[in-house]
Structure formats: structure tokens, C-alpha cells
Design a protein around this motif. Structure first.
Motif, mmCIF file in Angstrom:
data_model
loop_
_atom_site.group_PDB
_atom_site.id
_atom_site.type_symbol
_atom_site.label_atom_id
_atom_site.label_comp_id
_atom_site.label_asym_id
_atom_site.label_seq_id
_atom_site.Cartn_x
_atom_site.Cartn_y
_atom_site.Cartn_z
ATOM 1 N N THR A 44 0.830 -1.187 0.000
ATOM 2 C CA THR A 44 0.000 0.000 0.000
ATOM 3 C C THR A 44 0.874 1.249 0.000
ATOM 4 O O THR A 44 1.843 1.323 0.747
ATOM 5 N N GLN A 45 0.504 2.195 -0.835
ATOM 6 C CA GLN A 45 1.259 3.444 -0.895
ATOM 7 C C GLN A 45 0.879 4.304 0.303
ATOM 8 O O GLN A 45 -0.291 4.445 0.640
ATOM 9 N N GLU A 46 1.880 4.886 0.940
ATOM 10 C CA GLU A 46 1.631 5.720 2.102
ATOM 11 C C GLU A 46 0.977 7.036 1.699
ATOM 12 O O GLU A 46 1.347 7.637 0.703
ATOM 13 N N THR A 47 0.038 7.473 2.511
ATOM 14 C CA THR A 47 -0.607 8.752 2.265
ATOM 15 C C THR A 47 0.259 9.872 2.822
ATOM 16 O O THR A 47 1.156 9.644 3.640
ATOM 17 N N ASP B 71 9.402 12.879 0.530
ATOM 18 C CA ASP B 71 8.301 11.931 0.347
ATOM 19 C C ASP B 71 6.959 12.548 0.708
ATOM 20 O O ASP B 71 5.946 12.306 0.045
ATOM 21 N N GLU C 164 -1.573 13.337 -4.322
ATOM 22 C CA GLU C 164 -2.966 13.297 -3.879
ATOM 23 C C GLU C 164 -3.769 14.448 -4.480
ATOM 24 O O GLU C 164 -4.919 14.266 -4.892
ATOM 25 N N ALA D 4 3.885 13.050 -1.894
ATOM 26 C CA ALA D 4 2.579 12.453 -1.606
ATOM 27 C C ALA D 4 1.474 13.509 -1.646
ATOM 28 O O ALA D 4 0.387 13.258 -2.175
#
Length: 72
Positions: A2-5, A34, A42, A38
Motif C-alpha cells: 500500500t502506498q503511504e498517504t 516523500d 494526492e 505524496a
């Protein structure tokens, strides 16, 4: 995997930034990078999801902007 939010990375950055932690400057820089990436991803995903289809020229301009090259 899972990609981190952005929120998850922000939490890691907050913990790593505490003065009582022995986090290396390189690790802090990595977490900041990072987190920024992110947040941008998003935002772009949200905007694309709500936008009408883009033209090839619009996609090319956005791609150049993301690479940091001239948008002209």
C-alpha cells in the motif's frame, strides 16, 4: 504494498523531527521529500478525477511542469 498517504508520512516526519530523536539529516530530508511528493500526488489525483478529459497539449504542459522543464 500500500502506498503511504501524505498524512501517514507527515506522522513519521513529526516523530522523526523530535529533538530527542537521533534521526539523521538525510532521513529527515527523505521524509520531507516523500511528504511533499505524496501531497502533490494526492492533489493531482483528486483534480484529475473531477476534471473533464484533458487534451494532449494540456497533458504535455502538465507533464513538463512536473518535470520542472519549461511550460512554453
Amino acid at each position: 504494498m500500500t502506498q503511504e498517504t501524505a498524512q501517514m508520512i507527515h506522522g513519521k516526519l513529526a516523530v522523526a523531527s523530535r529533538k530527542d530523536r537521533k534521526t539523521s539529516p538525510q532521513r529527515l530530508a527523505e521524509l520531507k521529500r516523500d511528504h511533499t511528493a505524496a501531497k502533490i500526488a494526492e492533489y493531482v489525483e483528486r483534480e484529475v478525477r473531477n476534471a473533464p478529459p484533458l487534451t494532449p497539449e494540456q497533458l504535455a504542459r502538465i507533464s513538463r511542469a512536473m518535470r520542472g522543464t519549461s511550460a512554453a
